[in-house]
Design a protein around this motif. Structure first.
Motif, PDB file in Angstrom:
ATOM      1  N   ILE A 356       0.887  -1.024   0.159  1.00  0.00           N
ATOM      2  CA  ILE A 356       0.001   0.041   0.077  1.00  0.00           C
ATOM      3  C   ILE A 356       0.909   1.262   0.211  1.00  0.00           C
ATOM      4  N   CYS A 357       0.696   2.110  -0.872  1.00  0.00           N
ATOM      5  CA  CYS A 357       1.671   3.369  -1.049  1.00  0.00           C
ATOM      6  C   CYS A 357       0.511   4.392  -0.299  1.00  0.00           C
ATOM      7  N   GLU A 358       1.072   4.840   0.831  1.00  0.00           N
ATOM      8  CA  GLU A 358       0.541   5.715   1.763  1.00  0.00           C
ATOM      9  C   GLU A 358       0.682   7.358   1.318  1.00  0.00           C
ATOM     10  N   GLY A 359      -0.308   7.882   1.445  1.00  0.00           N
ATOM     11  CA  GLY A 359      -0.475   9.381   0.933  1.00  0.00           C
ATOM     12  C   GLY A 359      -0.741  10.251   2.200  1.00  0.00           C
ATOM     13  N   TYR A 360      -0.878  11.657   2.111  1.00  0.00           N
ATOM     14  CA  TYR A 360      -1.453  12.380   3.193  1.00  0.00           C
ATOM     15  C   TYR A 360      -2.008  13.719   2.107  1.00  0.00           C
ATOM     16  N   GLY A 361      -3.067  13.970   2.820  1.00  0.00           N
ATOM     17  CA  GLY A 361      -3.960  15.394   2.414  1.00  0.00           C
ATOM     18  C   GLY A 361      -4.965  15.697   3.366  1.00  0.00           C
ATOM     19  N   LEU A 362      -5.663  16.735   3.106  1.00  0.00           N
ATOM     20  CA  LEU A 362      -6.963  17.127   3.663  1.00  0.00           C
ATOM     21  C   LEU A 362      -7.859  17.763   2.658  1.00  0.00           C
ATOM     22  N   SER A 363      -9.028  17.964   3.383  1.00  0.00           N
ATOM     23  CA  SER A 363      -9.870  18.397   2.388  1.00  0.00           C
ATOM     24  C   SER A 363      -9.776  20.029   1.992  1.00  0.00           C
ATOM     25  N   GLU A 364      -8.910  20.617   2.799  1.00  0.00           N
ATOM     26  CA  GLU A 364      -8.450  22.075   2.393  1.00  0.00           C
ATOM     27  C   GLU A 364      -7.301  21.806   1.340  1.00  0.00           C
ATOM     28  N   THR A 365      -6.819  20.966   0.866  1.00  0.00           N
ATOM     29  CA  THR A 365      -5.738  20.986   0.124  1.00  0.00           C
ATOM     30  C   THR A 365      -6.130  19.985  -1.088  1.00  0.00           C
ATOM     31  N   SER A 366      -7.341  19.572  -1.371  1.00  0.00           N
ATOM     32  CA  SER A 366      -7.850  19.302  -2.742  1.00  0.00           C
ATOM     33  C   SER A 366      -7.651  17.573  -3.040  1.00  0.00           C
ATOM     34  N   PRO A 367      -7.193  16.845  -2.470  1.00  0.00           N
ATOM     35  CA  PRO A 367      -6.712  16.734  -0.965  1.00  0.00           C
ATOM     36  C   PRO A 367      -5.019  16.511  -1.014  1.00  0.00           C
ATOM     37  N   VAL A 368      -4.476  15.970  -2.064  1.00  0.00           N
ATOM     38  CA  VAL A 368      -3.137  15.403  -1.824  1.00  0.00           C
ATOM     39  C   VAL A 368      -2.202  16.440  -1.762  1.00  0.00           C
ATOM     40  N   CYS A 370       1.233  15.043  -0.137  1.00  0.00           N
ATOM     41  CA  CYS A 370       2.276  14.192  -0.296  1.00  0.00           C
ATOM     42  C   CYS A 370       1.936  12.698  -0.317  1.00  0.00           C
ATOM     43  N   CYS A 371       3.004  12.080  -0.858  1.00  0.00           N
ATOM     44  CA  CYS A 371       2.630  10.455  -0.915  1.00  0.00           C
ATOM     45  C   CYS A 371       4.023   9.744  -1.141  1.00  0.00           C
ATOM     46  N   ASN A 372       3.964   8.691  -0.826  1.00  0.00           N
ATOM     47  CA  ASN A 372       5.224   7.754  -0.770  1.00  0.00           C
ATOM     48  C   ASN A 372       5.281   7.482  -2.210  1.00  0.00           C
ATOM     49  N   GLY A 384       5.486   9.931   3.117  1.00  0.00           N
ATOM     50  CA  GLY A 384       6.166  10.339   1.897  1.00  0.00           C
ATOM     51  C   GLY A 384       6.677  11.454   1.381  1.00  0.00           C
ATOM     52  N   TYR A 385       6.796  12.002   0.435  1.00  0.00           N
ATOM     53  CA  TYR A 385       7.254  13.176  -0.059  1.00  0.00           C
ATOM     54  C   TYR A 385       6.296  14.125  -0.765  1.00  0.00           C
ATOM     55  N   PRO A 388       4.917  17.254  -6.560  1.00  0.00           N
ATOM     56  CA  PRO A 388       5.504  18.446  -7.397  1.00  0.00           C
ATOM     57  C   PRO A 388       4.818  19.696  -7.044  1.00  0.00           C
ATOM     58  N   SER A 389       5.558  20.774  -6.947  1.00  0.00           N
ATOM     59  CA  SER A 389       5.164  22.213  -6.616  1.00  0.00           C
ATOM     60  C   SER A 389       4.515  22.244  -5.307  1.00  0.00           C
ATOM     61  N   THR A 390       4.885  21.381  -4.398  1.00  0.00           N
ATOM     62  CA  THR A 390       4.198  21.239  -2.900  1.00  0.00           C
ATOM     63  C   THR A 390       5.407  21.553  -2.220  1.00  0.00           C
ATOM     64  N   GLU A 391       5.283  22.474  -1.079  1.00  0.00           N
ATOM     65  CA  GLU A 391       6.325  22.787  -0.173  1.00  0.00           C
ATOM     66  C   GLU A 391       5.768  22.412   1.265  1.00  0.00           C
ATOM     67  N   LEU A 392       6.382  21.755   2.201  1.00  0.00           N
ATOM     68  CA  LEU A 392       6.014  21.348   3.481  1.00  0.00           C
ATOM     69  C   LEU A 392       7.176  22.019   4.278  1.00  0.00           C
TER      70      LEU A 392
END
Length: 558
Positions: A356-368, A370-372, A384-385, A388-392
């Motif tokens: 399983i490739c785990e990702g992360y996001g929220l409703s506020e971020t459309s949602p994704v 980052c992701c492994n 994960g990371y 593209p064009s996303t900064e954490l």
């Protein structure tokens, strides 16, 4: 700009998004209809609908909506599970510049009334199975137009009529309801087919979706997602998933398992919209809780991508019928919405041969956000990371960035980050730092390789005698114990330590005793992290996508 995570991007994935080929969701659908018209767009109850069929229905429905006087910026609510009317209604609304309000069909009248009133929705498409909920609260809303859909509407005759008869008369799924003036879906399409659509100019910065948060942190509020927000996230996801989906044989059309609800932003973006972007077919699952029916649907076709939450992956991996499904076509299993735990990942990989490739996001971020890597061969325990064009960044209470490995709040910037909360300027201001970074409310760390790990929600942190306890850490330990199906941890008041750790457990096969759980935790956790209280339950309260609601457990404990 070079970031630490870029060095670990899969080969071929760019660091930045290229210029967007279009900026609106209407243009995304038009492009899909033009390029993939003859292809299968979705499979529903055994029936195949092409992109051309979705386009024809969307054209008719948009003409109907415009004939009602709906104009750019008006809010159209959709209250349906995964049925073909969903993508049709979205495509129609995007052409007119309407704003979609995604609604959970399992809402109570109180919850529905709040969302419809808060959004100022003037029209709604509702499935007849849940129309009684709308009938109970519609008088308190601003709704002027109601379209009632049925399960069989988009199926050919006589299959559609049979499906509706069984739903109404045999399974008794449709309770009595009264919605004077409501128009049936089929009738709306018939009326629209007699008219035409006047062009409506829509821009990337225009509002496309009001995506209401799950309400786990208080009153549900609408995240304002623009066309450009969502288009960017669709394209970010396409780029990130490409190394895995490139493994789909060239003579097979990619198929996405549509078990995630389309009214949830995860399913909305990475199932419905990504499928349109890539010309993939969606296998629409009306009720993902019916595991035998889900497995039967999977058994009837090859599929390549399966986005889901940890809960669904786990229940499938445990089901005896799962071994009869042909998993050989699966190239990508994406976990989001909640943390993917090691035990579930191990069971899933043993079943399918794929991690399983785990990702992360929220409703506020459309949602994704980052992701492994989609080529990872096992569970990493990270989110994960950044895409593209996303900064954490990880920041402290003062908003200053902390060193890698140190805990702090995860903040984000990127083209997928919302405009703000609908009609809530104060909460919008609180959601962003002074220099414009979105505050996720999650506590995380940046790892040496540039990946990120979530420790927990800030609000869920438990303080025991001055020490911080993060529930997800305790839950991960407990669920690794044989015989534990699910676990959840909250903090409860304690006279001696301020707060104490309370553990809720759902037993699996060969369930351990309370003493055995305590012994196991004694081996794995430092004393202040060990559960002081343990309660066994038959099930845990969950959101519509299977996320455990610790808030409800805390309410029960007080």
């Amino acid at each position: 700009m070079q970031r630490a995570w870029h060095a670990n991007y899969p080969a071929g994935v760019p660091h930045e998004l290229p210029p967007l080929p279009y900026e609106t969701l209407g243009a995304l659908f038009e492009d899909a209809f033009r390029r993939y018209g003859a292809r299968e767009a979705c499979r529903y109850l055994g029936h195949r609908l092409t992109f051309a069929a979705i386009e024809r229905a969307a054209a008719d429905f948009s003409a109907y909506l415009q004939s009602l006087g709906l104009k750019k910026g008006d809010r159209l609510a959709l209250m349906m599970p995964n049925v073909p009317q969903y993508p049709v209604a979205v495509a129609a609304a995007m052409r007119l510049g309407l704003v979609i309000v995604n609604v959970n069909p399992l809402y109570t009248p109180r919850e529905l009334e709040h969302q419809l009133k808060d959004a100022g929705a003037v029209a709604i498409v509702v499935l007849d199975v849940v129309a009684g909920t709308l009938a109970a609260c519609i008088a308190a809303t601003q709704l002027r137009h109601v379209v009632v859909a049925r399960l069989g509407d988009m199926l050919p005759w006589p299959k559609g009529r049979i499906v509706d008869f069984v739903a109404r008369r045999v399974k008794k799924l449709v309770p009595p309801y009264r919605l004077p003036g409501a128009v049936a879906w089929r009738e709306a399409l018939r009326r629209g087919a007699k008219g035409s659509v006047a062009p409506v100019p829509v821009a990337g910065e225009d509002l496309a979706v009001l995506q209401y948060t799950g309400g786990t942190t208080g009153i549900a509020k609408g995240a304002m997602l623009t066309h450009r927000n969502i288009v960017a996230n669709v394209l970010q996801s396409e780029l990130w998933y490409a190394p895995a989906l490139a493994r789909v044989p060239p003579d097979e059309q990619p198929v996405i398992v549509g078990a995630l609800p389309l009214y949830h932003i995860f399913g909305f973006t990475v199932n419905m919209l990504l499928a349109a972007r890539t010309g993939s077919a969606s296998l629409l699952i009306v009720n993902p809780r019916d595991i035998p029916a889900l497995l039967a649907a999977l058994g009837r076709m090859r599929f390549h991508s399966f986005p889901a939450v940890n809960t669904l992956f786990d229940v499938i991996a445990r089901h005896k019928g799962a071994k009869h499904v042909d998993w050989s076509g699966l190239k990508l299993a994406v976990g989001g919405g909640m943390a993917v735990n090691a035990a579930t990942s191990k069971r899933w990989q043993a079943l399918t041969g794929l991690a399983i490739c785990e990702g992360y996001g929220l409703s506020e971020t459309s949602p994704v956000l980052c992701c492994n890597s989609v080529l990872a061969t096992g569970w990493t325990g990270t989110i994960g990371y950044p895409l593209p064009s996303t900064e954490l960044r990880i920041v402290d209470e003062a908003g200053e960035e902390v060193a890698p490995g140190e805990r702090g709040e995860l903040v984000a910037k990127g083209p997928q980050v919302m405009r703000g909360y609908w009609r809530r300027p104060a909460e919008t201001a609180e959601a962003f730092t002074a220099d414009g970074w979105f505050r996720t409310g999650d506590i995380g760390v940046m790892n040496p390789d540039g990946s990120f790990s979530i420790v927990d929600r800030r609000k869920d942190m438990i303080i025991v005698s001055g020490f911080n306890v993060y529930p997800s850490e305790v839950e991960a330990v407990v669920t690794a114990m044989p015989g534990i199906a699910e676990a959840a941890v909250i903090g409860v008041a304690d006279g001696a330590s301020g707060e104490a750790v309370k553990l809720f457990v759902v037993r699996g096969d060969g369930a351990p005793t309370e003493d055995a759980i305590r012994d196991f935790c004694r081996e794995k956790l430092t004393p202040y992290k060990r559960p002081k209280l343990i309660e066994f339950r038959d099930e845990l309260p969950k959101s519509n996508v299977g996320k455990v609601l610790r808030r409800l457990l805390r309410e029960d404990a007080h």
